[in-house]
Scaffold this motif. Sequence first.
Motif, PDB file in Angstrom:
ATOM      1  N   MET A  63      67.028  45.973  80.687  1.00 36.50           N
ATOM      2  CA  MET A  63      66.276  45.046  81.534  1.00 36.50           C
ATOM      3  C   MET A  63      66.707  43.603  81.279  1.00 36.50           C
ATOM      4  O   MET A  63      67.130  43.278  80.154  1.00 36.50           O
ATOM      5  N   PRO A  64      66.627  42.736  82.288  1.00 34.42           N
ATOM      6  CA  PRO A  64      66.934  41.325  82.073  1.00 34.42           C
ATOM      7  C   PRO A  64      65.938  40.723  81.081  1.00 34.42           C
ATOM      8  O   PRO A  64      64.733  41.017  81.134  1.00 34.42           O
ATOM      9  N   PHE A  65      66.439  39.891  80.182  1.00 32.34           N
ATOM     10  CA  PHE A  65      65.553  39.239  79.217  1.00 32.34           C
ATOM     11  C   PHE A  65      64.571  38.321  79.926  1.00 32.34           C
ATOM     12  O   PHE A  65      64.892  37.675  80.916  1.00 32.34           O
ATOM     13  N   TYR A 102      74.852  41.621  76.348  1.00 27.09           N
ATOM     14  CA  TYR A 102      73.872  42.660  76.039  1.00 27.09           C
ATOM     15  C   TYR A 102      73.374  42.515  74.603  1.00 27.09           C
ATOM     16  O   TYR A 102      74.177  42.365  73.677  1.00 27.09           O
ATOM     17  N   TYR A 103      72.059  42.579  74.428  1.00 32.47           N
ATOM     18  CA  TYR A 103      71.472  42.634  73.090  1.00 32.47           C
ATOM     19  C   TYR A 103      70.818  43.998  72.910  1.00 32.47           C
ATOM     20  O   TYR A 103      69.890  44.355  73.637  1.00 32.47           O
ATOM     21  N   HIS A 127      69.576  32.008  76.924  1.00 34.74           N
ATOM     22  CA  HIS A 127      69.422  32.768  78.164  1.00 34.74           C
ATOM     23  C   HIS A 127      69.272  31.787  79.313  1.00 34.74           C
ATOM     24  O   HIS A 127      68.425  30.895  79.269  1.00 34.74           O
ATOM     25  N   ASN A 128      70.101  31.907  80.331  1.00 31.12           N
ATOM     26  CA  ASN A 128      70.000  31.028  81.498  1.00 31.12           C
ATOM     27  C   ASN A 128      70.573  31.751  82.713  1.00 31.12           C
ATOM     28  O   ASN A 128      71.116  32.856  82.597  1.00 31.12           O
ATOM     29  N   LEU A 129      70.453  31.131  83.874  1.00 34.69           N
ATOM     30  CA  LEU A 129      70.881  31.778  85.111  1.00 34.69           C
ATOM     31  C   LEU A 129      72.379  32.035  85.145  1.00 34.69           C
ATOM     32  O   LEU A 129      72.844  33.016  85.729  1.00 34.69           O
ATOM     33  N   PRO A 136      72.993  35.016  81.580  1.00 34.85           N
ATOM     34  CA  PRO A 136      71.737  35.615  81.114  1.00 34.85           C
ATOM     35  C   PRO A 136      71.951  36.731  80.086  1.00 34.85           C
ATOM     36  O   PRO A 136      73.031  37.328  80.017  1.00 34.85           O
ATOM     37  N   TRP A 137      70.918  36.995  79.301  1.00 32.27           N
ATOM     38  CA  TRP A 137      70.923  38.122  78.379  1.00 32.27           C
ATOM     39  C   TRP A 137      70.292  39.347  79.036  1.00 32.27           C
ATOM     40  O   TRP A 137      69.336  39.228  79.802  1.00 32.27           O
TER      41      TRP A 137
END
Length: 268
Positions: A254-256, A155-156, A207-209, A212-213
């Motif tokens: 929300m997903p980045f 989480y950011y 960020h990747n599958l 993810p962030w």
Amino acid sequence: MNKKDTKKEADEPVPQISKKDYEDTLYKLQVELVKLQRHFIKCGDKILVIFEGRDAAGKDGAIKRIIQHLSPRETRVVALGKPSDRDRSSWYFQRYISHLPAAQELVLFNRSWYNRAGVEPVMGFCTHAEYEEFMSSVPEFENMLVRSGIKLLKYYLDISKSEQAERLEDRKRNPLAQWKISALDQHALKKWKEYGLARDKMLAHTHNLTSPWTIVHADDKQLARINIIKDLLGRLDYVDKDERLILPDKRVVMPFDISFIEEGRLAS
């Protein structure tokens, strides 16, 4: 829902929550967290949650509400201090490895190895070569963790410059928050743009599958806390889940997506 509709939804104002509604919702979500802990203890799951964000973004408060009613034997918060001389001479990830979760454990990192993507390059605490090596190797490092069976959530917490300034000033005035004050606080606003650029590079490159962030708009502390918990609960398996309760507000969590940077949807 296509990307244009998602952006329109995210741009809508988020209504404030009353103190009573916040407390009622938080209580119900903490009951769900207890259900989650019972499940991952029974199933031997290993859960790792990383919290990143600018100074005063609300990481401490979110973590406190998550762990408040969980068993301390299976729950750990990791907030490492300044690296020692030995740490600095070791493989960068080495001092984090001993803190990773074993079976039946939930571990929450209040800042993590991503210090090398944010604080360290901005403040000159690492070389350019060390930074580039980190950015190249961290995706594979996290892939290894996930392949080993660790459930990894990142989480950011994103806040505006004005909100950060207000929180840092409140921190100075609050005698119970003196432990939060650090030598780096004075640089948080002075180097606002530099930290923002480092954030954008970090999110875009890590960020990747597999790992993810998730972005949290955290100017409203209470909304951020309950929606982080909702998102966390929604992404982990456990028995007797209250599916309606744990639906997060997509305007808050929300997903980045790379469009967040391209369209200036993160605090700048």
